[in-house]
Write an enzyme that holds these catalytic residues in place. Structure first.
Site, PDB file in Angstrom:
ATOM      1  N   THR A  90       0.864  -1.185   0.000  1.00  0.00           N
ATOM      2  CA  THR A  90       0.000   0.000   0.000  1.00  0.00           C
ATOM      3  C   THR A  90       0.905   1.242   0.000  1.00  0.00           C
ATOM      4  OG1 THR A  90      -0.105  -0.267   2.417  1.00  0.00           O
ATOM      5  CG2 THR A  90      -2.004  -1.023   1.149  1.00  0.00           C
ATOM      6  N   SER A 268      19.618   8.310  16.001  1.00  0.00           N
ATOM      7  CA  SER A 268      20.115   7.725  14.748  1.00  0.00           C
ATOM      8  C   SER A 268      20.196   8.804  13.672  1.00  0.00           C
ATOM      9  CB  SER A 268      19.152   6.622  14.296  1.00  0.00           C
ATOM     10  OG  SER A 268      17.886   7.191  13.993  1.00  0.00           O
ATOM     11  N   CYS A 275       7.508   1.535   6.292  1.00  0.00           N
ATOM     12  CA  CYS A 275       6.241   1.809   6.989  1.00  0.00           C
ATOM     13  C   CYS A 275       6.099   3.202   7.608  1.00  0.00           C
ATOM     14  CB  CYS A 275       6.029   0.766   8.074  1.00  0.00           C
ATOM     15  SG  CYS A 275       5.752  -0.869   7.400  1.00  0.00           S
ATOM     16  N   PHE A 337      17.943  -0.386   5.906  1.00  0.00           N
ATOM     17  CA  PHE A 337      17.358   0.669   6.763  1.00  0.00           C
ATOM     18  C   PHE A 337      17.521   0.364   8.242  1.00  0.00           C
ATOM     19  CE2 PHE A 337      13.279  -0.659   8.645  1.00  0.00           C
ATOM     20  CZ  PHE A 337      13.012  -1.835   7.976  1.00  0.00           C
TER      21      PHE A 337
HETATM   22  P1  NAD Z   1       5.820  -6.106  -0.289  1.00  0.00           P
HETATM   23  O1  NAD Z   1       5.924  -5.112  -1.362  1.00  0.00           O
HETATM   24  O2  NAD Z   1       7.039  -6.771   0.244  1.00  0.00           O
HETATM   25  O3  NAD Z   1       4.858  -7.304  -0.769  1.00  0.00           O
HETATM   26  C1  NAD Z   1       3.620  -7.109  -1.390  1.00  0.00           C
HETATM   27  C2  NAD Z   1       3.442  -8.184  -2.448  1.00  0.00           C
HETATM   28  O4  NAD Z   1       2.109  -8.121  -2.948  1.00  0.00           O
HETATM   29  C3  NAD Z   1       4.348  -8.032  -3.677  1.00  0.00           C
HETATM   30  O5  NAD Z   1       5.150  -9.192  -3.821  1.00  0.00           O
HETATM   31  C4  NAD Z   1       3.384  -7.846  -4.861  1.00  0.00           C
HETATM   32  O6  NAD Z   1       3.831  -8.477  -6.044  1.00  0.00           O
HETATM   33  C5  NAD Z   1       2.144  -8.521  -4.316  1.00  0.00           C
HETATM   34  N1  NAD Z   1       0.897  -8.111  -4.972  1.00  0.00           N
HETATM   35  C6  NAD Z   1       0.404  -6.848  -5.159  1.00  0.00           C
HETATM   36  N2  NAD Z   1      -0.796  -6.903  -5.770  1.00  0.00           N
HETATM   37  C7  NAD Z   1      -1.071  -8.220  -5.980  1.00  0.00           C
HETATM   38  C8  NAD Z   1      -2.147  -8.908  -6.562  1.00  0.00           C
HETATM   39  N3  NAD Z   1      -3.231  -8.284  -7.041  1.00  0.00           N
HETATM   40  N4  NAD Z   1      -2.099 -10.262  -6.640  1.00  0.00           N
HETATM   41  C9  NAD Z   1      -1.029 -10.938  -6.140  1.00  0.00           C
HETATM   42  N5  NAD Z   1       0.029 -10.336  -5.570  1.00  0.00           N
HETATM   43  C10 NAD Z   1       0.004  -8.992  -5.481  1.00  0.00           C
HETATM   44  O7  NAD Z   1       5.002  -5.418   0.896  1.00  0.00           O
HETATM   45  P2  NAD Z   1       5.110  -5.727   2.460  1.00  0.00           P
HETATM   46  O8  NAD Z   1       6.294  -5.048   3.032  1.00  0.00           O
HETATM   47  O9  NAD Z   1       4.908  -7.184   2.680  1.00  0.00           O
HETATM   48  O10 NAD Z   1       3.836  -4.923   2.996  1.00  0.00           O
HETATM   49  C11 NAD Z   1       2.531  -5.377   2.748  1.00  0.00           C
HETATM   50  C12 NAD Z   1       1.571  -4.565   3.599  1.00  0.00           C
HETATM   51  O11 NAD Z   1       1.846  -4.801   4.990  1.00  0.00           O
HETATM   52  C13 NAD Z   1       1.661  -3.055   3.390  1.00  0.00           C
HETATM   53  O12 NAD Z   1       0.378  -2.502   3.525  1.00  0.00           O
HETATM   54  C14 NAD Z   1       2.537  -2.612   4.561  1.00  0.00           C
HETATM   55  O13 NAD Z   1       2.293  -1.278   4.936  1.00  0.00           O
HETATM   56  C15 NAD Z   1       2.105  -3.559   5.653  1.00  0.00           C
HETATM   57  N6  NAD Z   1       3.118  -3.813   6.692  1.00  0.00           N
HETATM   58  C16 NAD Z   1       4.431  -3.976   6.351  1.00  0.00           C
HETATM   59  C17 NAD Z   1       5.368  -4.267   7.345  1.00  0.00           C
HETATM   60  C18 NAD Z   1       6.831  -4.464   7.009  1.00  0.00           C
HETATM   61  O14 NAD Z   1       7.626  -4.573   7.920  1.00  0.00           O
HETATM   62  N7  NAD Z   1       7.223  -4.538   5.755  1.00  0.00           N
HETATM   63  C19 NAD Z   1       4.953  -4.417   8.666  1.00  0.00           C
HETATM   64  C20 NAD Z   1       3.602  -4.264   8.975  1.00  0.00           C
HETATM   65  C21 NAD Z   1       2.696  -3.961   7.981  1.00  0.00           C
HETATM   66  C1  UDX Z   2       8.028  -0.726  12.036  1.00  0.00           C
HETATM   67  C2  UDX Z   2       7.284  -1.006  13.346  1.00  0.00           C
HETATM   68  O1  UDX Z   2       8.244  -1.141  14.412  1.00  0.00           O
HETATM   69  C3  UDX Z   2       6.459  -2.278  13.242  1.00  0.00           C
HETATM   70  O2  UDX Z   2       5.705  -2.487  14.430  1.00  0.00           O
HETATM   71  C4  UDX Z   2       5.511  -2.139  12.056  1.00  0.00           C
HETATM   72  O3  UDX Z   2       4.752  -3.322  11.908  1.00  0.00           O
HETATM   73  C5  UDX Z   2       6.291  -1.831  10.783  1.00  0.00           C
HETATM   74  O4  UDX Z   2       7.096  -0.655  10.974  1.00  0.00           O
HETATM   75  P1  UDX Z   2      10.223  -1.682  10.876  1.00  0.00           P
HETATM   76  O5  UDX Z   2      10.106  -0.482  10.019  1.00  0.00           O
HETATM   77  O6  UDX Z   2      10.391  -3.013  10.240  1.00  0.00           O
HETATM   78  O7  UDX Z   2       8.936  -1.810  11.837  1.00  0.00           O
HETATM   79  O8  UDX Z   2      11.474  -1.503  11.856  1.00  0.00           O
HETATM   80  P2  UDX Z   2      11.715  -0.645  13.207  1.00  0.00           P
HETATM   81  O9  UDX Z   2      12.476  -1.485  14.135  1.00  0.00           O
HETATM   82  O10 UDX Z   2      10.485  -0.040  13.716  1.00  0.00           O
HETATM   83  O11 UDX Z   2      12.705   0.508  12.690  1.00  0.00           O
HETATM   84  C6  UDX Z   2      12.278   1.520  11.804  1.00  0.00           C
HETATM   85  C7  UDX Z   2      13.378   2.551  11.649  1.00  0.00           C
HETATM   86  O12 UDX Z   2      13.570   3.283  12.856  1.00  0.00           O
HETATM   87  C8  UDX Z   2      14.738   1.950  11.308  1.00  0.00           C
HETATM   88  O13 UDX Z   2      15.386   2.771  10.355  1.00  0.00           O
HETATM   89  C9  UDX Z   2      15.480   1.974  12.626  1.00  0.00           C
HETATM   90  O14 UDX Z   2      16.873   2.015  12.479  1.00  0.00           O
HETATM   91  C10 UDX Z   2      14.945   3.268  13.225  1.00  0.00           C
HETATM   92  N1  UDX Z   2      15.025   3.306  14.698  1.00  0.00           N
HETATM   93  C11 UDX Z   2      14.360   2.400  15.457  1.00  0.00           C
HETATM   94  C12 UDX Z   2      15.767   4.318  15.306  1.00  0.00           C
HETATM   95  O15 UDX Z   2      16.358   5.164  14.624  1.00  0.00           O
HETATM   96  N2  UDX Z   2      15.814   4.365  16.672  1.00  0.00           N
HETATM   97  C13 UDX Z   2      15.156   3.470  17.472  1.00  0.00           C
HETATM   98  O16 UDX Z   2      15.236   3.579  18.704  1.00  0.00           O
HETATM   99  C14 UDX Z   2      14.398   2.452  16.837  1.00  0.00           C
END
Ligand code: NAD
Ligand code: UDX
Length: 472
Positions: A90, A268, A275, A337
């Site tokens: 998204t 940092s 996200c 990151f």
């Molecule tokens: P991502 O880009 O790694 O994965 C998404 C996948 O969905 C891609 O592989 C894409 O090809 C696939 N896709 C898109 N449209 C599709 C369709 N119509 N049919 C089949 N496949 C399709 O994304 P992500 O990091 O896994 O994040 C997914 C969601 O979860 C986002 O909304 C994000 O904000 C949320 N989220 C991410 C994290 C994180 O740490 N990355 C944590 C919590 C929530």
């Molecule tokens: C974040 C949220 O923590 C998680 O709950 C949500 O589901 C997705 O977004 P993520 O982005 O994977 O997770 O990693 P996170 O550990 O939160 O770190 C995000 C960024 O903040 C990184 O660049 C990290 O280095 C930075 N960070 C984190 C700091 O600079 N200081 C801190 O104390 C913690």
């Protein structure tokens, strides 16, 4: 209905690990993760998974081809599933209304339309992607306007709180699982069925149930709270650098208050990741649309401070290197990151590299997990530079930190990889140009020790340290 088969649309950072853990903990459920990218699915089915996440490979090996499947056959997986997670990306909208701020729901909508088109039996559809408040309403409208005769849908919100680098532990030992649904009988029944899946390993008291909108907003709120802690501490790191206070000491003293707590107070070079920025921008946009400009500008500050922090750090590098880095070689250690991931989305290292390249520097880049092709893609992307060829010539990517740092004027730590703490800095120093500088953007190194070796050390949130050697 007892859930026997689960389909997850989206085999990314969330869909892959989440469904692997569900498969591990629920041997009685068959889980199929589908994606439109055949390359991604092929990687999930190989020995080199598309994402690096500690512990993930072991979980996948235990379950793959038993009750965990990765497939491009979206049609079959949707048809057979009792419950479908939508776990697609998204991203922030790049065009049109809300450009640069609103969440682009085109992939969520695409998934909903596919489900409506394919499903021939009742389904529980679970919004796992992070979405704006009330997105479930749009999904439901699409599903109900396009459903096949007799097919009923229930929609739930079940946001994911995992952090990259610790995803498996976060999923297995979740602080909480949040499920939002309709207050109707059907909605409550669907909540019970999804809860039953999680109860295979999550204690019932950790499963929170709410109405759909509270669940959607709680996800944005949690990320906004977390990111604001980082901006809080980063804002104070600037005060520390100007006064002689040390941000680690301040964070420790402040965090000992049990009302505040010690986690997430690490100063940092700014937060990155896919996200925080996206979700706060989305929250800001929602507030503006709801005619709540004061709330919008309050949260916007968290982003603005993060930009300031990235700029401040990079400006300091140029300033301390005698106000010019033109044609100087600088080693960038860390491109992800954060540590323990190969993900570079919104990595502050990209911003640092861009600014230094714009200033004419030559960069030697090393990261233990980010692929060289990813670094090249990030730095030559059209949104990054109008001159990809020039960038290609100005960077060299290494697979060894000692080679990356040899012959450079400065080492810039952009990611807090444990490996960087244990490097032999005497050796690194001996192979660098003098005076040799270290810019510790993550505050992970022993600065007094480095100064004793002869380094000129700058770190966030602390005054620059050096010994009176090498002409200083
Ligand atoms: P991502 O880009 O790694 O994965 C998404 C996948 O969905 C891609 O592989 C894409 O090809 C696939 N896709 C898109 N449209 C599709 C369709 N119509 N049919 C089949 N496949 C399709 O994304 P992500 O990091 O896994 O994040 C997914 C969601 O979860 C986002 O909304 C994000 O904000 C949320 N989220 C991410 C994290 C994180 O740490 N990355 C944590 C919590 C929530
Ligand atoms: C974040 C949220 O923590 C998680 O709950 C949500 O589901 C997705 O977004 P993520 O982005 O994977 O997770 O990693 P996170 O550990 O939160 O770190 C995000 C960024 O903040 C990184 O660049 C990290 O280095 C930075 N960070 C984190 C700091 O600079 N200081 C801190 O104390 C913690």
């Amino acid at each position: 209905m007892v859930i026997k088969k689960i389909c997850c649309i989206g085999a990314g950072y969330v869909g892959g690990p989440t469904c692997s853990v569900i498969a591990l903990k629920c041997p009685d459920i068959e889980v199929t993760v589908v994606d439109k990218s055949s390359e991604r699915i092929q990687q999930w089915n190989s020995n080199k998974l598309p994402i690096y996440e500690p512990g993930l490979y072991e979980v996948v090996l235990k379950c793959r081809d038993k009750n965990l499947f990765f497939s491009t056959n979206i049609n079959k997986a949707i048809t057979e599933a009792d419950l479908i997670f939508i776990s697609v990306n998204t991203p922030t909208k790049l065009n049109g209304n809300g450009k640069g701020r609103a969440a682009d729901l085109k992939y969520v909508e695409g998934a909903a339309r596919m489900i409506a088109d394919i499903a021939q039996s009742n389904k529980i559809v679970v919004e796992k992607s992070t979405v704006p408040v009330k997105a479930a309403e749009s999904i439901l409208r699409i599903l109900r306007a396009n459903h096949k005769k007799g097919v009923k849908f229930q929609i739930l919100s079940n946001p994911e709180f995992l952090s990259e680098g610790t995803a498996i532990d976060n999923l297995i030992n979740a602080d909480r699982v949040l499920i939002g649904g309709e207050e109707s009988e059907g909605g409550q029944q669907a909540i019970k069925e999804l809860s039953w899946v999680y109860e295979h390993w999550i204690p019932a008291e950790k499963i929170i149930t709410t109405n759909t909108w509270s669940s959607e907003l709680s996800k944005l709120a949690a990320n906004a709270f977390l990111a604001s802690r980082i901006s809080n501490i980063n804002s104070l790191s600037a005060v520390c650098e100007a006064t002689g206070a040390d941000i680690s000491e301040v964070a420790n003293a402040v965090g000992k208050d049990s009302r505040i707590g010690s986690k997430f107070l690490q100063a940092s070079i700014g937060f990155g990741g896919s996200c925080f920025q996206k979700d706060i921008l989305n929250l800001v946009y929602i507030c503006e649309c709801l005619n709540l400009p004061e709330v919008a500008s309050y949260w916007q500050q968290v982003i603005d401070l993060n930009e300031y922090q990235k700029t401040r750090f990079t400006k300091k590098i140029v300033e301390l290197l005698f106000n010019t880095v033109s044609d100087k070689k600088l080693a960038i250690l860390g491109f992800a990151f954060k540590k323990d991931t190969g993900d570079t989305r919104e990595s502050p290292a990209i911003y640092v590299a861009k600014t230094l390249l714009d200033e004419g520097a030559k960069l030697h880049i090393y990261d233990p997990k980010v692929e060289a092709t990813q670094i090249l893609d990030d730095l030559t992307h059209p949104s990054f530079t109008p001159d990809p060829e020039g960038v290609r010539k100005a960077i060299e990517i290494y697979d060894d930190p000692y080679q990356a740092t040899a012959g450079t004027h400065a080492v810039v730590i952009c990611t807090e990889w444990d490996e960087f703490i244990g490097l032999d800095y005497e050796e690194i120093y001996s192979n660098m140009m003098k005076p040799a500088f270290i810019f510790d953007g993550r505050k992970i190194l022993n600065h007094d020790k480095l100064a004793n070796i002869g380094f000129f050390v700058h770190t966030v949130g602390k005054q620059t340290v050096y010994k009176a050697v090498n002409g200083f």
